[in-house]
Design an enzyme around this catalytic site. Structure first.
Site, PDB file in Angstrom:
ATOM      1  N   TRP A 323      30.200  -5.624  10.256  1.00 35.32           N
ATOM      2  CA  TRP A 323      29.128  -5.085  11.010  1.00 35.32           C
ATOM      3  C   TRP A 323      28.034  -6.260  11.636  1.00 35.32           C
ATOM      4  CZ3 TRP A 323      23.798  -5.841  10.668  1.00 35.32           C
ATOM      5  CH2 TRP A 323      23.016  -4.901  11.384  1.00 35.32           C
ATOM      6  N   HIS A 324      28.025  -7.294  10.909  1.00 35.78           N
ATOM      7  CA  HIS A 324      27.209  -8.301  11.476  1.00 35.78           C
ATOM      8  C   HIS A 324      27.703  -8.930  12.953  1.00 35.78           C
ATOM      9  CE1 HIS A 324      25.188  -8.123   7.694  1.00 35.78           C
ATOM     10  NE2 HIS A 324      24.022  -8.393   8.154  1.00 35.78           N
ATOM     11  N   GLY A 325      29.003  -8.909  13.086  1.00 36.64           N
ATOM     12  CA  GLY A 325      29.574  -9.445  14.285  1.00 36.64           C
ATOM     13  C   GLY A 325      30.967  -9.500  14.201  1.00 36.64           C
ATOM     14  N   PHE A 465      23.444  -9.093  16.813  1.00 43.35           N
ATOM     15  CA  PHE A 465      24.176  -8.023  16.060  1.00 43.35           C
ATOM     16  C   PHE A 465      23.924  -6.606  16.244  1.00 43.35           C
ATOM     17  CE2 PHE A 465      23.270 -11.457  12.524  1.00 43.35           C
ATOM     18  CZ  PHE A 465      24.136 -12.147  13.160  1.00 43.35           C
TER      19      PHE A 465
END
Lengths: 465, 294
Positions: A323-325, A465
């Site tokens: 999800w962060h990247g 993000f």
């Protein structure tokens, strides 16, 4: 528009005054807040506003369909969640998967031919998509009724203090605050003002200086640095990411608070945690609770067999990493935290570990979190490996140009350690001080923060993000 | 809302603005400048008179006196050989893909020590913001390099403030002349040292306006460096073009996989773009100095 900038300072001054002025007319007030939010977002790109409006209408309609339909509610839920995830996948992950697939094709002797699309990720997309998904799932779970007012729902999706990087407020936390003209007074103004000031200090002074002085340079080419320098960069980034993101969250919470909105807290002194599960109860709380409620629990949580429980813990962390990247380092970072969580789950009932001194547990946990950040910060796995190599190189020369960073590291560490006490002192002072002294104090602190900040402020880390 | 609370906040706002104008104007201006405040500036700057005092149009620091580079003293050149102490200095290009990947590539060469110093949002136009003359002198003294790479220009296509609340505007012959003299002045500093200097030109950009600016600046760097024996201009203009000779966000890697080479602003380069430019730079540098790289 971003919080730590003069344009936002002026924008917010106008919004704040009009917000309280227009409260007499609740409909006008809500339309005003929505338009203000779109202006705030439109500065990043008006095409982003179109995406936001489209997603708002899409989820509002599906919320109603899910509730009204008894036979097809599951299908409507799947369509809404699938639609949201498809948008997220397209904007955030398309290029990552295209490149990975093409590189795999080449290895097997095929000529790559997937479409190259130039896609710009709308800032904040991951955050407002998660807000939308939580809304649809909650309606499906009959946690609350769907919002009848399209205006209120679009405002929930677009509310500017929480739009770009959270906190990821749930609909049942936010929507009731819009009814009947919302709050009539600011509850705890001193606390909200402190949040903004502390957030500004963390971002403008600690995070910005550490980024400029050491983090950017060392993480760019770790092979050019020795053990102390790399260690300094790792510790500096550990502090930088906390000050950057908790600073952002505090400004968001303070800004929303001054407009009369309560927001969920996002950080609770995470670096004081003594195990990895405790860390995730204190770090980016609105995201970790989202994953708990909408992924971990549906997977069965801990009410399943032992191995499935460990798998659930691991999987949630890997998905959180992704999800962060869109990149392998984020996946590895998530996997590290997943393994840490499984390790803790395996060992925390063991009697021997109970003899662990709390400070030893804290040190181990802190070092684990700090080293895992290497994957998070590195642009690729090769650079992350280079960073671990630099730490283990045992080359102890120290570039004098990095000395300044040590002082900011000490300042930041002191700040983190005494944050709670500083907050109490400020709030007590604010409550007890004379009316005329309050604006002078606020103004002096703002000027001091600006004076201490570098002339160039790096962007907020979580915006990417 | 409680009138007292609102009063406190309004008073704080007024005080911050007053203090900003009278005591912190320059700092606030820089802060504002870096925060892309430009869309408010036309109507706000006159209102915030103190802050506006520091705007590029009004700030005065020097007079327009152009120095012909041909008059500049040239250093007695000695042969540059290994070990190489290399300094890479410049603006945001050096902070990002171009500088980072060049540093990485040079580290892999034989007998090299590499230092990289970047100051994003700086250049040679706005000495009031950051004076690279002082910085480069300090860096030369501190790092003692024998090879220097510099890259400027990304932020230089703007007005240059002069003494007496005057400014030279970009796009005028006066600006060209003044900027040329500034480049020459900077090159003078480098030419007095026994260093081999490689002045890296700006790559092609997405926006046509910006592209024109960069072409002009590149031509100034190229013509100015031609006057110095120890300064070579390296053009990256063609390096980041696609096969049709146009700007492209994506370029093929050595296996033919299309990868993002440019940042979303259409100006800066990604790490992958930096790998392409560093290869080109090193190839050109090897024609001048005996740099052994894998």
């Amino acid at each position: 528009m971003i919080f730590a900038a003069l344009d936002f300072f002026i924008f917010f001054g106008l919004i704040l005054a009009l917000n309280w002025l227009l409260k007499k007319w609740p409909l006008v007030w809500r339309i005003f807040l929505l338009l203000a939010s779109y202006v705030f977002y439109g500065v990043w790109g008006w095409n982003f506003v179109v995406i936001l409006i489209g997603l708002s209408v899409f989820n509002w309609l599906f919320g109603i369909y899910i509730q009204r339909s008894h036979k097809y509610r599951k299908i409507f839920l799947a369509l809404s969640v699938g639609g949201n995830l498809a948008i997220l996948l397209y904007f955030k992950y398309y290029d990552f998967f295209r490149t990975a697939l093409e590189q795999a094709f080449v290895k097997f002797g095929f000529k790559p031919s997937l479409a190259v699309l130039y896609i710009v990720l709308p800032v904040g997309l991951s955050f407002y998509i998660f807000r939308a998904i939580s809304y649809c799932i909650d309606i499906y779970r009959k946690k609350y009724e769907p919002e009848k007012s399209l205006l209120d729902f679009t405002l929930y999706m677009a509310f500017f203090p929480q739009l770009l990087s959270g906190p990821i407020a749930r609909a049942d936390q936010f929507l009731p605050q819009l009814k009947n003209g919302g709050a009539k007074n600011i509850s705890n103004p001193g606390q909200h003002i402190f949040s903004i000031l502390m957030g500004l200090f963390k971002k403008l002074v600690v995070s910005s200086w550490l980024t400029i002085l050491v983090v950017d340079n060392v993480f760019a080419v770790p092979a050019n640095y020795g053990t102390f320098e790399s260690l300094l960069a790792v510790l500096a980034f550990t502090l930088t990411i906390y000050c950057d993101f908790s600073g952002y969250s505090e400004i968001a919470i303070g800004v929303a608070g001054l407009l009369g909105f309560e927001s969920p807290i996002n950080f609770d002194y995470p670096y004081l945690s003594r195990n990895i599960q405790d860390f995730w109860r204190r770090w980016h709380i609105s995201l970790s609770s989202w994953f708990r409620d909408y992924l971990y629990i549906p997977l069965g949580g801990n009410r399943v067999g032992m191995w499935r429980y460990y798998f659930n813990l691991f999987l949630v962390m890997v998905v959180s990493g992704l999800w962060h990247g869109a990149g392998w380092p984020f996946v590895i970072w998530g996997a590290c935290h997943g393994l840490g969580s499984v390790f803790y789950a395996l060992t925390h009932h063991n009697k021997k570990t109970k003899y662990f001194l709390p400070c030893i547990a804290w040190i181990f946990n802190f070092l684990f979190v700090a080293l895992a950040w290497i994957f998070f910060r590195s642009p690729d796995l090769a650079t992350a490996t280079e960073m671990f190599g630099a730490l283990a190189r045992f080359r102890f020369a120290f570039d004098p140009a990095l000395t300044g960073a040590v002082w900011y590291l000490v300042l930041g560490a002191l700040l983190v350690a005494t944050e709670k006490a500083i907050k109490e002192i400020f709030c007590d002072f604010y409550a007890a001080s004379e009316q005329w002294l309050r604006p002078i104090t606020i103004a002096l602190l703002v000027i001091l923060i600006v004076e201490l900040s570098p002339s160039l402020i790096p962007p907020f880390i979580y915006f990417s993000f | 809302m409680d009138k007292k609370d609102l009063g406190v906040i309004i008073a704080a706002y007024i005080l911050i603005l007053v203090m900003a104008v009278f005591f912190q104007a320059q700092k606030f201006y820089f802060w504002e400048e870096n925060m892309k405040f430009s869309y408010f500036k036309p109507w706000l700057s006159p209102w915030l008179a103190g802050v506006a005092k520091f705007s590029p149009k009004a700030l005065g620091k020097e007079t327009c006196q152009c120095k012909c580079p041909a008059d500049a003293p040239t250093a007695v050149k000695k042969e540059i050989g290994a070990p190489f102490t290399i300094l890479i200095a410049g603006d945001s290009f050096v902070n990002g893909g171009v500088g980072v990947e060049l540093e990485r590539a040079l580290l892999g060469c034989v007998s090299t020590t590499v230092y990289r110093t970047s100051k994003p949002s700086t250049g040679l136009s706005r000495r009031d913001y950051f004076d690279w003359r002082e910085e480069i002198k300090e860096l030369l003294a501190l790092r003692q390099p024998n090879v220097v790479y510099v890259m400027f220009g990304a932020n230089d296509g703007q007005g240059i403030p002069l003494e007496g609340n005057k400014a030279v505007y970009y796009g005028t012959p006066e600006w060209d002349s003044l900027y040329f003299s500034r480049v020459s002045e900077f090159m003078d500093i480098l030419s007095k040292e026994n260093v081999e200097v490689f002045w890296i030109g700006n790559p092609i950009a997405r926006s046509s306006d910006y592209r024109e600016k960069m072409e002009k600046l590149n031509s100034i760097y190229a013509s100015s460096s031609a006057k110095y024996e120890n300064i070579k201009f390296i053009s990256l203009w063609e390096t980041l073009k696609d096969s049709k000779g146009n700007y492209s966000d994506y370029l093929p890697d050595n296996k033919g996989v299309m990868r993002l080479a440019r940042e979303s602003d259409g100006i800066h380069v990604t790490d992958f773009g930096g790998i392409i430019t560093s290869k080109e730079i090193i190839l050109k540098v090897q024609q001048v100095i005996p740099l052994a790289c894998p």
